[in-house]
Design an enzyme around this catalytic site. Structure first.
Site, short mmCIF file in Angstrom:
data_model
loop_
_atom_site.label_atom_id
_atom_site.label_comp_id
_atom_site.label_asym_id
_atom_site.label_seq_id
_atom_site.Cartn_x
_atom_site.Cartn_y
_atom_site.Cartn_z
N GLU A 96 0.82 -1.21 0.00
CA GLU A 96 0.00 0.00 0.00
C GLU A 96 0.85 1.26 0.00
O GLU A 96 1.96 1.28 0.54
CB GLU A 96 -0.81 0.07 1.29
CG GLU A 96 -1.63 -1.13 1.57
CD GLU A 96 -2.20 -1.10 2.99
OE1 GLU A 96 -3.05 -1.93 3.26
OE2 GLU A 96 -1.79 -0.25 3.80
N CYS A 109 3.00 8.37 1.47
CA CYS A 109 3.55 7.42 2.43
C CYS A 109 3.83 6.11 1.67
O CYS A 109 2.93 5.53 1.07
CB CYS A 109 2.50 7.23 3.53
SG CYS A 109 3.02 6.09 4.78
N CYS A 116 6.02 -7.22 7.67
CA CYS A 116 7.12 -6.67 8.47
C CYS A 116 7.48 -7.68 9.56
O CYS A 116 6.61 -8.34 10.12
CB CYS A 116 6.70 -5.35 9.11
SG CYS A 116 8.03 -4.57 10.06
N CYS A 120 5.56 -5.08 15.97
CA CYS A 120 5.02 -4.09 16.92
C CYS A 120 3.55 -4.45 17.18
O CYS A 120 2.79 -4.69 16.24
CB CYS A 120 5.14 -2.68 16.36
SG CYS A 120 6.83 -2.25 15.93
N CYS A 123 0.39 -2.70 15.46
CA CYS A 123 0.47 -2.45 14.02
C CYS A 123 -0.04 -3.66 13.22
O CYS A 123 0.42 -4.78 13.43
CB CYS A 123 1.92 -2.15 13.66
SG CYS A 123 2.24 -2.12 11.90
N GLY A 167 6.28 -2.07 6.50
CA GLY A 167 7.66 -2.52 6.58
C GLY A 167 8.58 -1.59 7.33
O GLY A 167 8.25 -0.43 7.60
N GLU A 168 9.72 -2.12 7.70
CA GLU A 168 10.78 -1.36 8.37
C GLU A 168 11.82 -1.03 7.30
O GLU A 168 12.58 -1.90 6.86
CB GLU A 168 11.37 -2.22 9.50
CG GLU A 168 12.71 -1.75 10.04
CD GLU A 168 12.74 -0.30 10.52
OE1 GLU A 168 11.95 0.06 11.39
OE2 GLU A 168 13.57 0.47 10.00
N SER A 221 9.85 5.80 15.48
CA SER A 221 8.61 5.36 16.13
C SER A 221 8.97 5.03 17.57
O SER A 221 9.58 4.00 17.82
CB SER A 221 8.07 4.07 15.49
OG SER A 221 7.73 4.32 14.17
N LEU A 222 8.61 5.89 18.49
CA LEU A 222 9.08 5.72 19.87
C LEU A 222 8.03 5.01 20.74
O LEU A 222 8.26 3.91 21.23
CB LEU A 222 9.44 7.09 20.44
CG LEU A 222 10.23 7.09 21.73
CD1 LEU A 222 11.57 6.42 21.57
CD2 LEU A 222 10.40 8.52 22.25
N HIS A 223 6.93 5.67 20.97
CA HIS A 223 5.72 5.09 21.57
C HIS A 223 5.82 4.65 23.03
O HIS A 223 4.80 4.23 23.60
CB HIS A 223 5.18 3.92 20.74
CG HIS A 223 5.04 4.23 19.28
ND1 HIS A 223 4.35 5.34 18.83
CD2 HIS A 223 5.51 3.61 18.17
CE1 HIS A 223 4.41 5.38 17.51
NE2 HIS A 223 5.11 4.36 17.08
N ASN A 297 -4.91 4.28 15.67
CA ASN A 297 -5.92 4.22 14.63
C ASN A 297 -6.98 3.17 14.98
O ASN A 297 -6.66 2.12 15.52
CB ASN A 297 -5.24 3.87 13.30
CG ASN A 297 -6.15 4.12 12.12
OD1 ASN A 297 -7.20 3.53 12.00
ND2 ASN A 297 -5.72 5.01 11.26
N CYS A 340 -2.11 1.39 8.47
CA CYS A 340 -1.08 0.70 7.68
C CYS A 340 -1.32 -0.81 7.69
O CYS A 340 -1.44 -1.43 8.74
CB CYS A 340 0.25 1.06 8.33
SG CYS A 340 1.61 0.10 7.82
FE1 SF4 Z 1 6.87 -2.93 11.19
FE2 SF4 Z 1 6.54 -0.29 11.44
FE3 SF4 Z 1 4.51 -1.95 11.91
FE4 SF4 Z 1 6.55 -1.90 13.63
S1 SF4 Z 1 5.14 -0.21 13.18
S2 SF4 Z 1 5.55 -3.74 12.80
S3 SF4 Z 1 8.27 -1.51 12.22
S4 SF4 Z 1 5.51 -1.62 9.93
#
Ligand code: SF4
Length: 368
Positions: A96, A109, A116, A120, A123, A167-168, A221-223, A297, A340
């Site tokens: 996407e 984006c 991935c 996380c 996600c 993805g990372e 991406s800290l969180h 989200n 995402c």
């Molecule tokens: Fe992967 Fe980013 Fe989702 Fe973490 S937040 S699982 S790094 S896509």
């Protein structure tokens, strides 16, 4: 269009690689640069259109190489203007890209992997697991497809690119670097590095490489503000804990006015308290940065809840009072599976896909 597998996809090649490729065909180096400019010109889909290349060379190219592009996409437009594109790759994976049009900019984006491996917990892409890295061409073709789609609708130009899709990006480092090279090359897609942001969950060694090899912006991406909590929601933290991550941010080579963007998703009852805000301020003290506060989200499953506007504002105020630049980022495209991974996680529906036509070439005189 299908091509014999031995054909070279020229969209996978950086300028230097393209030069070497044409040299291997007995052509001078400048032909590689000329070819690059043609490949990324809107509306160019065949070697026949490259009128200032010798006919013989064009014939050789059409027997050895091709220029991939996305020909179809499932496109969903949100009430707030965000447009989501799902593209099916040749092996059936779906990825996407999301276009976010704003008054002063059009941001795309971009995805860097199918699925991935980082896992996380908040996600959807993470929950899909890792499928594979995207090729350079698959990264670049997202940008080309959306650029062309916008051109045909007189929507102006793409101004900003963020690697915050599936993805990372730093886990697909080589293809990311080649993509950045093509995105910033004047004969390629001609974006300024300052308008490109790469977001990572915290792959510390690659962050350093990114900083020394490019001038793009970095987002983290800290969180979470303590290791116990971050270990739980972002498993990468077990490998590169917060102290190491923040130290790498301090060391990240930046121009004077450049800032690292920290993304902090507020999860009700998990990390939206006054104490967390104060701890975040302590953690980032002295790091040249901006902070983006996001609300989880609604597509992220039932495990996490939106903190509510009031708590977000209170969190922002604590950080602002400590001198930080803090934005509350509006969640865009809530009505179109914009989280995402949400669209890619569903079955590809061929009937829902549209053909992506290409715009007419701006000129065919071959001037470069
Ligand atoms: Fe992967 Fe980013 Fe989702 Fe973490 S937040 S699982 S790094 S896509």
């Amino acid at each position: 269009m299908n091509h014999p597998p031995e054909f070279t996809d020229l969209k996978n090649l950086t300028q230097d690689q393209l030069v070497r490729f044409v040299e291997s065909l007995g052509q001078p180096a400048f032909r590689g640069r000329q070819l690059l400019a043609w490949i990324y010109r809107p509306g160019i889909t065949s070697f026949e259109q490259m009128t200032d290349l010798a006919k013989k060379f064009r014939a050789v190219l059409s027997q050895t190489a091709h220029m991939s592009r996305f020909e179809r996409a499932i496109i969903q437009t949100s009430r707030d203007g965000a447009v989501k594109f799902a593209f099916r790759l040749t092996d059936g994976q779906v990825i996407e890209s999301v276009l976010i049009p704003e008054e002063d900019r059009n941001t795309l984006c971009v995805s860097s992997q199918a699925g991935c491996a980082m896992g996380c917990s908040f996600c959807l892409t993470g929950q899909m697991g890792f499928r594979r890295n995207l090729t350079t061409a698959e990264i670049i073709n997202q940008v080309c497809a959306v650029r062309d789609w916008m051109l045909q609708r007189n929507m102006g130009q793409l101004s900003n690119l963020v690697f915050m899709g599936m993805g990372e990006p730093l886990a697909n480092f080589d293809n990311l670097m080649d993509s950045i090279s093509l995105l910033t090359e004047q004969r390629g897609l001609d974006f300024s590095s300052r308008r490109i942001t790469v977001s990572t969950c915290g792959l510390v060694p690659q962050m350093h490489q990114l900083g020394t090899q490019t001038k793009v912006n970095l987002a983290i991406s800290l969180h979470a503000v303590d290791d116990r909590e971050r270990d739980q929601i972002m498993p990468i933290n077990k490998k590169y804990p917060l102290a190491e991550l923040i130290e790498a941010c301090r060391q990240y080579p930046q121009k004077k006015r450049q800032r690292i963007m920290f993304e902090f998703t507020l999860l009700r009852g998990v990390n939206d308290s006054r104490e967390t805000a104060e701890e975040l301020a302590r953690l980032l003290s002295g790091v040249p940065c901006k902070i983006n506060l996001l609300a989880v989200n609604s597509g992220g499953g039932d495990a996490f809840q939106h903190p509510g506007r009031e708590r977000m504002l209170a969190f922002q105020k604590i950080l602002r009072d400590q001198g930080f630049t803090v934005f509350i980022r509006q969640s865009r495209g809530d009505d179109i599976s914009a989280a995402c991974g949400q669209l890619a996680g569903q079955e590809w529906c061929e009937d829902a896909a549209e053909s992506l036509t290409v715009p007419e070439p701006a000129s065919s005189d071959g001037s470069l």
